[in-house]
Design a protein around this motif. Structure first.
Motif, PDB file in Angstrom:
ATOM      1  N   ASN A 172      28.627   3.350  19.560  1.00  0.00           N
ATOM      2  CA  ASN A 172      27.198   3.195  19.811  1.00  0.00           C
ATOM      3  C   ASN A 172      26.389   3.547  18.562  1.00  0.00           C
ATOM      4  O   ASN A 172      26.756   4.466  17.839  1.00  0.00           O
ATOM      5  N   PRO A 173      25.294   2.814  18.325  1.00  0.00           N
ATOM      6  CA  PRO A 173      24.691   1.807  19.222  1.00  0.00           C
ATOM      7  C   PRO A 173      25.305   0.418  19.106  1.00  0.00           C
ATOM      8  O   PRO A 173      24.817  -0.519  19.724  1.00  0.00           O
ATOM      9  N   GLY A 174      26.333   0.232  18.302  1.00  0.00           N
ATOM     10  CA  GLY A 174      26.999  -1.048  18.197  1.00  0.00           C
ATOM     11  C   GLY A 174      26.459  -1.962  17.113  1.00  0.00           C
ATOM     12  O   GLY A 174      27.029  -3.022  16.863  1.00  0.00           O
ATOM     13  N   THR A 175      25.362  -1.571  16.482  1.00  0.00           N
ATOM     14  CA  THR A 175      24.725  -2.413  15.474  1.00  0.00           C
ATOM     15  C   THR A 175      24.863  -1.772  14.098  1.00  0.00           C
ATOM     16  O   THR A 175      25.331  -0.647  13.950  1.00  0.00           O
ATOM     17  N   PHE A 176      24.418  -2.532  13.078  1.00  0.00           N
ATOM     18  CA  PHE A 176      24.417  -2.061  11.700  1.00  0.00           C
ATOM     19  C   PHE A 176      22.990  -2.111  11.163  1.00  0.00           C
ATOM     20  O   PHE A 176      22.219  -3.007  11.511  1.00  0.00           O
ATOM     21  N   ASP A 177      22.659  -1.150  10.322  1.00  0.00           N
ATOM     22  CA  ASP A 177      21.367  -1.146   9.634  1.00  0.00           C
ATOM     23  C   ASP A 177      21.601  -1.637   8.218  1.00  0.00           C
ATOM     24  O   ASP A 177      22.103  -0.910   7.363  1.00  0.00           O
ATOM     25  N   ILE A 178      21.264  -2.896   7.980  1.00  0.00           N
ATOM     26  CA  ILE A 178      21.566  -3.526   6.699  1.00  0.00           C
ATOM     27  C   ILE A 178      20.861  -2.827   5.546  1.00  0.00           C
ATOM     28  O   ILE A 178      21.341  -2.857   4.402  1.00  0.00           O
ATOM     29  N   ASP A 179      19.744  -2.189   5.816  1.00  0.00           N
ATOM     30  CA  ASP A 179      18.977  -1.528   4.752  1.00  0.00           C
ATOM     31  C   ASP A 179      19.520  -0.151   4.399  1.00  0.00           C
ATOM     32  O   ASP A 179      19.075   0.446   3.414  1.00  0.00           O
ATOM     33  N   ASN A 180      20.452   0.360   5.207  1.00  0.00           N
ATOM     34  CA  ASN A 180      20.987   1.697   4.961  1.00  0.00           C
ATOM     35  C   ASN A 180      22.514   1.698   4.995  1.00  0.00           C
ATOM     36  O   ASN A 180      23.133   2.668   5.440  1.00  0.00           O
ATOM     37  N   MET A 181      23.109   0.633   4.517  1.00  0.00           N
ATOM     38  CA  MET A 181      24.568   0.542   4.535  1.00  0.00           C
ATOM     39  C   MET A 181      25.212   1.545   3.582  1.00  0.00           C
ATOM     40  O   MET A 181      26.363   1.943   3.775  1.00  0.00           O
ATOM     41  N   GLU A 182      24.496   1.968   2.536  1.00  0.00           N
ATOM     42  CA  GLU A 182      25.057   2.946   1.598  1.00  0.00           C
ATOM     43  C   GLU A 182      25.290   4.286   2.284  1.00  0.00           C
ATOM     44  O   GLU A 182      26.211   5.019   1.930  1.00  0.00           O
ATOM     45  N   GLN A 183      24.450   4.609   3.275  1.00  0.00           N
ATOM     46  CA  GLN A 183      24.594   5.878   3.993  1.00  0.00           C
ATOM     47  C   GLN A 183      25.370   5.719   5.297  1.00  0.00           C
ATOM     48  O   GLN A 183      25.615   6.699   5.994  1.00  0.00           O
ATOM     49  N   PHE A 184      25.787   4.492   5.613  1.00  0.00           N
ATOM     50  CA  PHE A 184      26.433   4.228   6.892  1.00  0.00           C
ATOM     51  C   PHE A 184      27.943   4.468   6.814  1.00  0.00           C
ATOM     52  O   PHE A 184      28.581   4.245   5.777  1.00  0.00           O
ATOM     53  N   SER A 185      28.507   4.942   7.925  1.00  0.00           N
ATOM     54  CA  SER A 185      29.962   5.059   8.056  1.00  0.00           C
ATOM     55  C   SER A 185      30.315   4.969   9.529  1.00  0.00           C
ATOM     56  O   SER A 185      29.511   5.319  10.396  1.00  0.00           O
ATOM     57  N   THR A 186      31.510   4.472   9.817  1.00  0.00           N
ATOM     58  CA  THR A 186      31.970   4.352  11.199  1.00  0.00           C
ATOM     59  C   THR A 186      33.485   4.480  11.246  1.00  0.00           C
ATOM     60  O   THR A 186      34.169   4.205  10.254  1.00  0.00           O
ATOM     61  N   ALA A 187      33.978   4.891  12.401  1.00  0.00           N
ATOM     62  CA  ALA A 187      35.429   5.045  12.575  1.00  0.00           C
ATOM     63  C   ALA A 187      36.096   3.751  13.001  1.00  0.00           C
ATOM     64  O   ALA A 187      37.316   3.709  13.147  1.00  0.00           O
ATOM     65  N   GLY A 188      35.314   2.678  13.193  1.00  0.00           N
ATOM     66  CA  GLY A 188      35.920   1.414  13.587  1.00  0.00           C
ATOM     67  C   GLY A 188      34.894   0.329  13.841  1.00  0.00           C
ATOM     68  O   GLY A 188      33.715   0.608  14.090  1.00  0.00           O
ATOM     69  N   VAL A 189      35.348  -0.913  13.778  1.00  0.00           N
ATOM     70  CA  VAL A 189      34.507  -2.062  14.097  1.00  0.00           C
ATOM     71  C   VAL A 189      35.270  -2.940  15.086  1.00  0.00           C
ATOM     72  O   VAL A 189      36.472  -2.775  15.288  1.00  0.00           O
TER      73      VAL A 189
END
Length: 248
Positions: A172-189
């Motif tokens: 969750n929330p299941g989406t990506f923030d394209i403007d903050n991908m540098e700070q984004f991380s996830t355990a899976g897609v």
């Protein structure tokens, strides 16, 4: 004469003093004795009803929606509802049943029920995919970012035509923030496609499966099926048969 008057006064004084003493004793005794009521009034006692309603306001019950969360990708297809009600037969005033002509049968076929093919790419425990690495990887595979926050793989690699399948955040929330991908991380897609698929369903599934393997190799992740079990050759064959069933 004076002697007799003195005795008379003495006797009168004795009677007066005695009367005062007797009156005083009687008054004290009367005060100490409690008066007994002539009648007692018994107030009826109303016992509380066994099921008296509570005055406290009941706390609202929070109901969870039955729909699956996007991050969990636990999709369920909506089954068509069948009308089982029996039509009411009108009756005339003379209680004679009116015979009705059978309704014309419709030859329309029911709409096909949608289904999903879901593939997860899960990182090892304690590790994550970094957005700075994920973004160029999905762009290389031909995904295009959508306004909904997903990455879509269109029929045309340039981003034109119908969507074949999508890539979403596994959590969750299941989406990506394209403007903050540098700070984004996830355990899976997760990759998923809707059946029936526009165009060649088998070709679209092959593209999906290929994209899953490339992402897994890129990040050292594991490919899981819809039940989040390790993907096997037999499970891939089941997916192929599932796609073929909708292509027929």
């Amino acid at each position: 004469m004076a002697e007799e008057l003195r005795w008379v006064l003495i006797v009168i004084s004795v009677f007066v003093i005695g009367g005062l003493l007797i009156h005083g004793l009687w008054s004290v005794r009367k005060k100490d004795t409690p008066e007994t009521p002539t009648s007692e009034r018994v107030e009826p006692q109303h016992s509380a009803p066994a099921h008296a309603p509570s005055t406290e306001a009941a706390e609202p019950v929070a109901f969870e929606r039955d729909e699956p969360q996007l991050g969990e990708l636990n999709f369920t297809a909506d089954e068509p509802q069948i009308d089982t009600s029996v039509p009411e037969v009108p009756i005339e005033d003379d209680l004679q049943v009116v015979e009705q002509e059978p309704a014309a049968t419709q030859s329309e076929e029911p709409a096909a029920v949608a289904d999903f093919v879901i593939v997860h790419i899960q990182m090892p425990e304690g590790m994550t995919m970094q957005g700075s690495q994920l973004l160029p990887a999905v762009n290389t595979l031909g995904f295009k970012y959508s306004e909904e926050g997903f990455f879509n793989r269109h029929l045309d690699p340039a981003g034109q035509g119908p969507v074949l399948f999508r890539l979403v955040n596994m959590y969750n929330p299941g989406t990506f923030d394209i403007d903050n991908m540098e700070q984004f991380s996830t355990a899976g897609v997760s990759l998923f496609m809707t059946l029936p698929c526009d165009g060649d369903g088998l070709a679209a599934f092959n593209m999906l499966h290929s994209a899953a393997k490339k992402l897994a190799d890129e990040f050292g992740a594991q490919i899981l099926d819809a039940e989040r079990e390790v993907m096997t050759v037999e499970r891939v064959r089941q997916y192929v048969e599932q796609v073929r069933a909708f292509a027929a």
